[in-house]
Structure formats: C-alpha cells, structure tokens
Design a protein around this motif. Sequence first.
Motif, PDB file in Angstrom:
ATOM      1  N   GLN A  46     -12.651  18.763  -9.549  1.00 53.20           N
ATOM      2  CA  GLN A  46     -11.814  19.782  -8.967  1.00 53.20           C
ATOM      3  C   GLN A  46     -11.786  19.570  -7.136  1.00 53.20           C
ATOM      4  O   GLN A  46     -12.478  19.795  -6.810  1.00 53.20           O
ATOM      5  N   GLY A  47     -10.685  18.673  -6.754  1.00 57.81           N
ATOM      6  CA  GLY A  47     -10.338  19.103  -5.329  1.00 57.81           C
ATOM      7  C   GLY A  47     -11.156  17.768  -4.226  1.00 57.81           C
ATOM      8  O   GLY A  47     -10.797  18.318  -3.206  1.00 57.81           O
ATOM      9  N   ARG A  66      -8.508  17.633 -11.397  1.00 58.67           N
ATOM     10  CA  ARG A  66      -7.773  18.380 -10.534  1.00 58.67           C
ATOM     11  C   ARG A  66      -7.474  18.395  -8.948  1.00 58.67           C
ATOM     12  O   ARG A  66      -8.344  18.789  -8.778  1.00 58.67           O
ATOM     13  N   TYR A  67      -6.418  18.015  -8.695  1.00 59.39           N
ATOM     14  CA  TYR A  67      -6.204  18.225  -6.826  1.00 59.39           C
ATOM     15  C   TYR A  67      -7.263  17.204  -6.379  1.00 59.39           C
ATOM     16  O   TYR A  67      -6.969  17.594  -5.307  1.00 59.39           O
ATOM     17  N   ASN A  69      -8.674  13.987  -4.622  1.00 58.60           N
ATOM     18  CA  ASN A  69      -7.686  12.899  -3.354  1.00 58.60           C
ATOM     19  C   ASN A  69      -8.528  11.200  -4.193  1.00 58.60           C
ATOM     20  O   ASN A  69      -9.719  10.929  -3.221  1.00 58.60           O
ATOM     21  N   THR A  86      -4.725  16.170 -12.872  1.00 61.75           N
ATOM     22  CA  THR A  86      -3.424  17.507 -12.339  1.00 61.75           C
ATOM     23  C   THR A  86      -3.182  17.638 -10.878  1.00 61.75           C
ATOM     24  O   THR A  86      -3.906  17.585 -10.082  1.00 61.75           O
ATOM     25  N   GLY A  87      -2.254  17.383 -10.743  1.00 58.26           N
ATOM     26  CA  GLY A  87      -1.920  16.944  -9.535  1.00 58.26           C
ATOM     27  C   GLY A  87      -2.556  16.188  -8.456  1.00 58.26           C
ATOM     28  O   GLY A  87      -2.076  16.456  -7.361  1.00 58.26           O
ATOM     29  N   ALA A  88      -3.477  15.206  -8.949  1.00 57.82           N
ATOM     30  CA  ALA A  88      -4.833  14.078  -8.212  1.00 57.82           C
ATOM     31  C   ALA A  88      -3.687  13.132  -6.981  1.00 57.82           C
ATOM     32  O   ALA A  88      -2.800  12.556  -7.461  1.00 57.82           O
ATOM     33  N   ASN A  89      -4.086  12.773  -6.390  1.00 57.69           N
ATOM     34  CA  ASN A  89      -3.577  12.008  -5.378  1.00 57.69           C
ATOM     35  C   ASN A  89      -4.340  10.353  -5.572  1.00 57.69           C
ATOM     36  O   ASN A  89      -5.396  10.291  -5.277  1.00 57.69           O
ATOM     37  N   HIS A 107       1.896  16.194 -12.749  1.00 54.50           N
ATOM     38  CA  HIS A 107       1.900  16.331 -11.250  1.00 54.50           C
ATOM     39  C   HIS A 107       1.463  15.115 -10.277  1.00 54.50           C
ATOM     40  O   HIS A 107       1.040  15.679  -8.663  1.00 54.50           O
ATOM     41  N   SER A 108       0.759  14.262 -11.010  1.00 52.77           N
ATOM     42  CA  SER A 108       0.077  13.425  -9.983  1.00 52.77           C
ATOM     43  C   SER A 108       0.830  12.077  -9.137  1.00 52.77           C
ATOM     44  O   SER A 108       2.362  12.019  -9.289  1.00 52.77           O
TER      45      SER A 108
END
Length: 162
Positions: A46-47, A66-67, A69, A86-89, A107-108
Amino acid sequence: MFILAPSLINQGNDLLRRHIIQHLQETRKCFGCNLSRVNFSRANLQGIDLRSANLQGAKLKNANLRYANLEWADLREVNLQGADLTGANLKNSLLTNANLQQANLQHSNLQGTDFRNANLSYANLSQTSKNNDIQNRNSVILCKTVMPNGIRTNYCYETSKT
C-alpha cells in the motif's frame, strides 16, 4: 511494512537484486528498479512508489497495492489476479498480457495505460480515469467487468484490435 522471505525471491537473483528489495522494504520506493519476476503475492504494498519500475512477469496475486504509484511501470505479463489497486496511479503503464481477473482498480488513474491482451474479467474499474483503450483499440478480455461508468458488462467477450 512487508516482508519477503528469501523463498519468495526467484532463484538466481544476485546480491544486487536482494539489496534493491531490502531498500524497497525500508523506503517504500524504488524508482526505475528491476523487480521482474519477483513474487509479491499477498504482500502489503500500500502506497508504495514504483514509478518506472520493471515488474514484468511479477506475481502480485492478491497483493495490496492501494494508492501505489506505478506510473510508467512495466507490468507486462504480471499476475494481478485479486489485487487491490484502489486509487493506484497506473498512468502510462504497460499492462499488456496481464492477468487482472477480480482486481479492484476503483478510483485508479488509467490514463494512457496499455491493456493489450489483458484479462479484466470480473475486475472493478468503476470511477477510474477514462481510458478508451479498454474497449476501443485493444484486445481486452471483459467478462462481467464493472466499467468506469459503473455498468457491469453482462456478457463475456474479447474486444478486437482495430
């Protein structure tokens, strides 16, 4: 924090590769590093910042990304089955021939992502940034996939190349 047992690292990896993974564990970032074919299945990433990293052929099954980059990352032939992105770039990343079955990409950022020949069966793409390549230009497997607009495909098909 994630821990990789030596058995999770492919045999034949040299000392430099182990040093890269140790650095990744300590700093949670590794810009442009080579992590091809490494097994990160079920790892908590994550992150994590893996911009421009080579993860070609890596195993990330059920991993927590999740999240993360992953902008400009090489994710060709990667196994992301059941992974949480989720939310990954994923902007401008290569996901050709990738297994994304049951992956959560909600949300990616998928702008410019190359999904040629990727399997997105049962994946969740709701509320992702727009990527016309998912349906229009690439051979992508969509089977009961939740599309960016929130609508689930009711059938299984492979889009054809144009």
